[in-house]
Design an enzyme around this catalytic site. Structure first.
Site, PDB file in Angstrom:
ATOM      1  N   HIS A  18      -9.233   0.362  -3.043  1.00  0.00           N
ATOM      2  CA  HIS A  18      -9.152   1.063  -1.638  1.00  0.00           C
ATOM      3  C   HIS A  18     -10.711   0.859  -1.268  1.00  0.00           C
ATOM      4  O   HIS A  18     -11.534   1.284  -2.085  1.00  0.00           O
ATOM      5  CB  HIS A  18      -8.879   2.681  -1.782  1.00  0.00           C
ATOM      6  CG  HIS A  18      -7.398   2.958  -1.712  1.00  0.00           C
ATOM      7  ND1 HIS A  18      -6.660   2.371  -2.886  1.00  0.00           N
ATOM      8  CD2 HIS A  18      -6.808   3.807  -1.053  1.00  0.00           C
ATOM      9  CE1 HIS A  18      -5.487   2.735  -2.625  1.00  0.00           C
ATOM     10  NE2 HIS A  18      -5.433   3.617  -1.637  1.00  0.00           N
ATOM     11  N   HIS A  49       1.757   4.747  -2.599  1.00  0.00           N
ATOM     12  CA  HIS A  49       1.313   5.434  -3.803  1.00  0.00           C
ATOM     13  C   HIS A  49       2.669   6.311  -4.454  1.00  0.00           C
ATOM     14  O   HIS A  49       3.207   6.748  -3.803  1.00  0.00           O
ATOM     15  CB  HIS A  49       0.321   6.544  -3.714  1.00  0.00           C
ATOM     16  CG  HIS A  49      -0.950   5.935  -2.990  1.00  0.00           C
ATOM     17  ND1 HIS A  49      -2.141   5.562  -4.041  1.00  0.00           N
ATOM     18  CD2 HIS A  49      -1.710   5.474  -2.021  1.00  0.00           C
ATOM     19  CE1 HIS A  49      -3.164   4.875  -3.273  1.00  0.00           C
ATOM     20  NE2 HIS A  49      -2.688   5.225  -2.020  1.00  0.00           N
ATOM     21  N   ASP A 102       1.589   4.197   2.361  1.00  0.00           N
ATOM     22  CA  ASP A 102       0.677   4.960   1.982  1.00  0.00           C
ATOM     23  C   ASP A 102       1.408   6.158   1.083  1.00  0.00           C
ATOM     24  O   ASP A 102       1.710   5.900  -0.058  1.00  0.00           O
ATOM     25  CB  ASP A 102      -0.263   5.552   2.822  1.00  0.00           C
ATOM     26  CG  ASP A 102      -1.560   5.875   2.324  1.00  0.00           C
ATOM     27  OD1 ASP A 102      -1.886   5.802   0.950  1.00  0.00           O
ATOM     28  OD2 ASP A 102      -2.775   6.246   3.110  1.00  0.00           O
ATOM     29  N   ASP A 103       1.636   7.206   1.870  1.00  0.00           N
ATOM     30  CA  ASP A 103       2.343   8.279   1.091  1.00  0.00           C
ATOM     31  C   ASP A 103       3.149   8.864   1.923  1.00  0.00           C
ATOM     32  O   ASP A 103       3.020   9.740   2.884  1.00  0.00           O
ATOM     33  CB  ASP A 103       1.129   9.298   1.126  1.00  0.00           C
ATOM     34  CG  ASP A 103       0.001   8.853  -0.244  1.00  0.00           C
ATOM     35  OD1 ASP A 103       0.269   8.654  -0.988  1.00  0.00           O
ATOM     36  OD2 ASP A 103      -1.127   8.724   0.331  1.00  0.00           O
ATOM     37  N   HIS A 136       0.718  -1.226   0.151  1.00  0.00           N
ATOM     38  CA  HIS A 136      -0.005   0.011  -0.133  1.00  0.00           C
ATOM     39  C   HIS A 136       0.820   1.354   0.057  1.00  0.00           C
ATOM     40  O   HIS A 136       1.158   1.943   0.983  1.00  0.00           O
ATOM     41  CB  HIS A 136      -0.936  -0.026   1.241  1.00  0.00           C
ATOM     42  CG  HIS A 136      -1.778   0.992   1.079  1.00  0.00           C
ATOM     43  ND1 HIS A 136      -3.132   1.139   1.918  1.00  0.00           N
ATOM     44  CD2 HIS A 136      -2.130   2.189   0.313  1.00  0.00           C
ATOM     45  CE1 HIS A 136      -4.049   2.181   1.665  1.00  0.00           C
ATOM     46  NE2 HIS A 136      -3.274   2.575   0.799  1.00  0.00           N
ATOM     47  N   GLU A 145     -12.119   3.655   4.410  1.00  0.00           N
ATOM     48  CA  GLU A 145     -11.264   4.474   5.005  1.00  0.00           C
ATOM     49  C   GLU A 145     -12.072   5.601   5.563  1.00  0.00           C
ATOM     50  O   GLU A 145     -12.316   5.794   6.428  1.00  0.00           O
ATOM     51  CB  GLU A 145      -9.986   4.910   4.007  1.00  0.00           C
ATOM     52  CG  GLU A 145      -9.176   5.939   4.646  1.00  0.00           C
ATOM     53  CD  GLU A 145      -8.174   6.736   3.598  1.00  0.00           C
ATOM     54  OE1 GLU A 145      -7.129   7.073   3.782  1.00  0.00           O
ATOM     55  OE2 GLU A 145      -8.463   6.672   2.313  1.00  0.00           O
TER      56      GLU A 145
END
Length: 346
Positions: free
Chosen positions: A200, A28, A281-282, A26, A203
């Site tokens: 996704h 990006h 994630d980011d 996961h 969330e």
């Protein structure tokens, strides 16, 4: 309050988490840009550097910040630099495999035909990974915020690249923007090509979003999915069907999915038997890394090393890792755990 970084990598008597073989499922691509690269690109293009916040007061603000980052990637060289550095940083976290979510439609046709852009990303990722011992596959993503017809085009391209480096098909964007039913056909195309289905869900929207990802999209993995904890029968189903949740601790806190990391549902998900991996994630936007996510699980959620090894094993089992790398990674995880157990008894 955001977690204080960096967290200690090692605790006396505990094995080094960097040495734990793991995969980041996961992640990006643009969200993993290095801060120095962001500053360099902003300076090159005479653009103010996006203001990266320690937390975000709305999902829209987060998405706007992400889009500002994306807009600074303007050439093929920029994209190559991004991929190269993302793989390097994954290696620094002890990853043996990464599967970045990649929005091809952001760059094609601006940087060339879709196939050429996709080949560029895959070749760069594989070349860097081969040097550093990190396998590289892509989750080709569609967006809930765009026309579902575009998702059909991407699904067909993902199917063509199913044996050429694309290992999964994803769905990103605001969960409330479009229902899962709008993307049922693209996910069917991806499933028929034996791609992993990794949308996704769960969330910003609750357990219903997770259930629809399973019922409508036949998800194998769900990016986030933590809101499933609100519905015990759904938890039981995820456990029974072996559907993996790719969980991002820091992201969940800084986007307000959870109020406090101490109350994160990860322990409850694992107790219910739901397979989970940890993802970053980011990293750019949340000030984290894959290694940091494992450190948080150990230090703030009191996850024992046996549980950390299980999270790492799940990240390998649920991935598109080639069979030979699966065996070596799982062997490495067992060795890591055994060595830690042995040292704790000395």
């Amino acid at each position: 309050m955001a977690p204080q970084l960096p967290l200690p990598e090692d605790v006396q008597g505990q094995p080094c988490l960097k040495q734990l073989p793991k995969a980041d499922l996961h992640l990006h691509l643009e969200g993993a840009m290095r801060p120095v690269t962001l500053a360099d690109l902003a300076r090159t293009y005479g653009h103010p550097a996006p203001q990266i916040a320690p937390c975000y007061d709305s999902f829209d603000r987060f998405q706007n910040c992400y889009q500002e980052v994306v807009e600074l990637i303007r050439t093929r060289c920029d994209l190559q630099r991004l991929v190269h550095e993302v793989v390097e940083d994954a290696a620094a976290s002890g990853a043996v495999w990464i599967e970045p979510h990649f929005m091809l439609s952001t760059y094609a046709p601006a940087l060339g035909p879709a196939e050429e852009v996709l080949d560029l990303v895959l070749e760069t990722g594989n070349a860097t990974g081969a040097r550093l011992g990190v396998g590289f596959g892509l989750v080709l993503g569609a967006s809930r915020n765009r026309d579902p017809h575009q998702a059909m085009v991407l699904a067909r391209l993902a199917a063509e690249y199913a044996d050429r480096g694309v290992v999964a098909f994803g769905l990103v964007g605001d969960e409330s923007a479009a229902p899962a039913e709008d993307f049922e056909r693209p996910f069917t195309i991806a499933r028929e090509a034996d791609l992993i289905l990794a949308p996704h869900a769960g969330e910003r929207v609750g357990a219903l979003s997770v259930r629809n990802a399973v019922d409508v999209l036949s998800a194998d993995r769900i990016a986030h999915g933590v809101r499933a904890v609100e519905h015990p029968p759904l938890l039981e189903r995820l456990a029974d069907e072996g559907i993996t949740l790719d969980v991002c601790l820091t992201s969940n806190q800084l986007l307000g999915v959870v109020d406090d990391l101490d109350d994160h549902p990860l322990p409850r998900l694992l107790k219910a038997g739901v397979p989970c991996s940890l993802g970053s994630d980011d990293p750019l936007l949340f000030g984290t890394s894959l290694l940091t996510e494992y450190q948080i699980a150990r230090s703030q959620l009191s996850s024992p090393d046996s549980q950390l090894a299980t999270l790492a094993s799940t990240s390998i089992d649920a991935s598109g890792v080639p069979d030979d790398l699966v065996m070596s990674a799982l062997t490495g995880i067992r060795t890591w755990l055994q060595e830690g157990t042995s040292s704790s008894h000395r």
